[in-house]
Motif scaffolding. Structure first.
Motif, mmCIF file in Angstrom:
data_model
loop_
_atom_site.group_PDB
_atom_site.id
_atom_site.type_symbol
_atom_site.label_atom_id
_atom_site.label_comp_id
_atom_site.label_asym_id
_atom_site.label_seq_id
_atom_site.Cartn_x
_atom_site.Cartn_y
_atom_site.Cartn_z
ATOM 1 N N ASP A 18 -14.767 46.633 19.535
ATOM 2 C CA ASP A 18 -15.816 46.364 18.554
ATOM 3 C C ASP A 18 -16.536 45.063 18.863
ATOM 4 O OD1 ASP A 18 -15.297 48.674 17.224
ATOM 5 O OD2 ASP A 18 -14.185 47.761 15.584
ATOM 6 N N VAL A 19 -15.810 44.079 19.352
ATOM 7 C CA VAL A 19 -16.400 42.781 19.684
ATOM 8 C C VAL A 19 -17.318 42.921 20.888
ATOM 9 C CG1 VAL A 19 -15.904 40.417 20.396
ATOM 10 C CG2 VAL A 19 -14.424 41.561 18.724
ATOM 11 N N ARG A 20 -16.933 43.772 21.815
ATOM 12 C CA ARG A 20 -17.690 43.920 23.062
ATOM 13 C C ARG A 20 -18.792 44.978 22.988
ATOM 14 N NH1 ARG A 20 -12.273 43.821 25.081
ATOM 15 N NH2 ARG A 20 -12.351 46.087 25.336
ATOM 16 N N THR A 21 -18.830 45.765 21.902
ATOM 17 C CA THR A 21 -19.787 46.855 21.796
ATOM 18 C C THR A 21 -21.214 46.327 21.727
ATOM 19 O OG1 THR A 21 -18.200 48.260 20.649
ATOM 20 C CG2 THR A 21 -20.516 48.811 20.371
ATOM 21 N N PRO A 22 -22.138 46.906 22.487
ATOM 22 C CA PRO A 22 -23.551 46.513 22.360
ATOM 23 C C PRO A 22 -24.018 46.690 20.916
ATOM 24 C CG PRO A 22 -23.241 47.911 24.276
ATOM 25 C CD PRO A 22 -21.945 47.932 23.517
ATOM 26 N N GLY A 23 -24.676 45.682 20.386
ATOM 27 C CA GLY A 23 -25.139 45.754 19.002
ATOM 28 C C GLY A 23 -24.179 45.139 18.021
ATOM 29 N N ALA A 24 -23.070 44.555 18.511
ATOM 30 C CA ALA A 24 -22.068 43.981 17.618
ATOM 31 C C ALA A 24 -22.619 42.842 16.773
ATOM 32 C CB ALA A 24 -20.855 43.490 18.420
ATOM 33 N N GLU A 25 -23.743 42.250 17.203
ATOM 34 C CA GLU A 25 -24.305 41.137 16.444
ATOM 35 C C GLU A 25 -25.736 41.406 15.996
ATOM 36 O OE1 GLU A 25 -23.367 37.154 17.929
ATOM 37 O OE2 GLU A 25 -22.150 38.082 19.468
ATOM 38 N N GLN A 26 -26.141 42.676 15.965
ATOM 39 C CA GLN A 26 -27.485 43.013 15.485
ATOM 40 C C GLN A 26 -27.581 42.906 13.970
ATOM 41 O OE1 GLN A 26 -30.116 43.485 17.161
ATOM 42 N NE2 GLN A 26 -29.575 44.182 19.209
ATOM 43 N N ILE A 27 -26.446 43.023 13.296
ATOM 44 C CA ILE A 27 -26.399 42.911 11.841
ATOM 45 C C ILE A 27 -25.385 41.821 11.494
ATOM 46 C CG2 ILE A 27 -25.745 44.064 9.692
ATOM 47 C CD1 ILE A 27 -26.754 46.647 10.766
ATOM 48 N N TYR A 28 -25.824 40.848 10.709
ATOM 49 C CA TYR A 28 -24.908 39.826 10.211
ATOM 50 C C TYR A 28 -24.124 40.374 9.021
ATOM 51 C CZ TYR A 28 -27.135 36.068 12.919
ATOM 52 O OH TYR A 28 -27.601 35.263 13.931
ATOM 53 N N ALA A 29 -22.897 39.915 8.883
ATOM 54 C CA ALA A 29 -22.049 40.363 7.786
ATOM 55 C C ALA A 29 -21.196 39.206 7.298
ATOM 56 C CB ALA A 29 -21.153 41.522 8.249
ATOM 57 N N GLY A 30 -20.861 39.262 6.008
ATOM 58 C CA GLY A 30 -19.990 38.236 5.446
ATOM 59 C C GLY A 30 -19.456 38.676 4.095
ATOM 60 N N VAL A 31 -18.431 37.972 3.659
ATOM 61 C CA VAL A 31 -17.819 38.203 2.346
ATOM 62 C C VAL A 31 -17.664 36.859 1.667
ATOM 63 C CG1 VAL A 31 -15.739 38.973 1.125
ATOM 64 C CG2 VAL A 31 -16.603 40.311 3.061
ATOM 65 N N GLY A 32 -18.057 36.802 0.395
ATOM 66 C CA GLY A 32 -17.927 35.578 -0.369
ATOM 67 C C GLY A 32 -17.137 35.786 -1.649
ATOM 68 N N TYR A 33 -16.466 34.708 -2.084
ATOM 69 C CA TYR A 33 -15.619 34.716 -3.283
ATOM 70 C C TYR A 33 -16.276 33.852 -4.353
ATOM 71 C CZ TYR A 33 -11.674 33.196 -6.230
ATOM 72 O OH TYR A 33 -10.857 32.895 -7.283
ATOM 73 N N LYS A 34 -16.355 34.377 -5.584
ATOM 74 C CA LYS A 34 -16.910 33.585 -6.669
ATOM 75 C C LYS A 34 -15.799 32.792 -7.353
ATOM 76 C CE LYS A 34 -19.454 33.738 -11.027
ATOM 77 N NZ LYS A 34 -20.213 34.553 -12.015
ATOM 78 N N PRO A 35 -15.820 31.462 -7.223
ATOM 79 C CA PRO A 35 -14.743 30.650 -7.805
ATOM 80 C C PRO A 35 -14.817 30.590 -9.335
ATOM 81 C CG PRO A 35 -16.426 29.248 -6.818
ATOM 82 C CD PRO A 35 -16.812 30.667 -6.481
#
Length: 268
Positions: A251-268
């Protein structure tokens, strides 16, 4: 999908492609029309790794939901859910052996009709035909209020949808309104197209999607990160979908692995 079936809305215009149905096509689904497949092929010309990009985005959804389950989340709002291909949120939670409640939200008629069909006998999940850019309608809808308890943490999912919101839609304000509606301990999982790493490919994608009902507005790393205002980003922060807690080295090496940014955030 070559013939109209009974559950499809009669007002549906099959000649106008939509992002939800193009995404379904890229994922190998069957809930798309000739116009969607034609646009999907143009999308692949603009971005040859598009099928991998779609798969990696779907993989991020699964990993993010599992991470939220481990954090104790038992209710979700999936905003802009799209057509329910394999691996929808309620299927992920069921496979994990957790009883969860899920509110799906989309405005695309095929996504709504098919989801309503699939969920008609499921007391723990529902589908709303609504625009995610209207938080008051989404959060105040009777089905939402029936299914979710807003005194308990909620998992907000905005996976691969905010790049269809343009600046005039004020998406940052929309996300803030969802954030303010959920209690401490809630999470936001979000992914978004970027032009940071392959600007020419993304310029072509933008041009291709002008011919659909859902034109695209890519954003920079800083702009995507800004959606997490008021949340604490969990590790590894905002990264390419293939880099967000990958389970497989490919998955890290797949072409396009960084075409979409992703993240998860926690509401304190």
């Amino acid at each position: 999908m070559t013939a109209r079936t009974g559950w499809l809305p009669r007002s549906l215009d099959e000649e106008v492609p939509t992002a939800a149905r193009v995404y379904d096509y890229l994922l190998g689904g069957a809930h798309n029309f000739v116009a969607d497949r034609r646009l999907g092929e143009r999308f692949l010309t603009a971005l040859p790794s598009a099928r991998d990009v779609a798969r990696l985005n779907r993989g991020f959804l699964r990993r993010a939901v599992l991470a939220l389950l481990r954090a104790g989340i038992r209710q979700f709002v999936d905003l802009g859910t799209g057509i329910p291909t394999a691996g929808s949120v309620h299927e992920i939670t069921e496979r994990a052996g957790r009883g969860c409640r899920v509110v799906y939200v989309d405005r695309e008629p095929v996504a709504v009709a098919h989801s309503e069909l699939l969920l008609r006998n499921d007391p723990h999940a529902t589908m709303l035909r609504a625009d995610l850019l209207d938080p008051d309608r989404v959060l105040g809808h009777p089905h939402t209020r029936r299914l979710l308890d807003f005194s308990e943490p909620v998992g907000l999912l905005l996976v691969g949808v905010l790049h269809f919101a343009f600046p005039q839609d004020r998406p940052e304000e929309v996300v803030r309104r969802y954030r303010d509606a959920v209690p401490s301990g809630s999470f936001l999982a979000l992914s978004h197209f970027t032009a940071d790493l392959a600007p020419e490919n993304m310029r072509q994608v933008v041009e291709v999607m002008r011919g659909s009902a859902n034109p695209v507005y890519p954003r920079s790393h800083a702009e995507v990160s800004a959606f997490f205002d008021g949340f604490e980003l969990v590790e590894p922060g905002v990264v390419g979908t293939g880099l967000w807690r990958p389970e497989h080295a490919e998955d890290v090496r797949t072409p396009g692995a960084e075409q979409i940014y992703a993240g998860v955030g926690y509401k304190p």
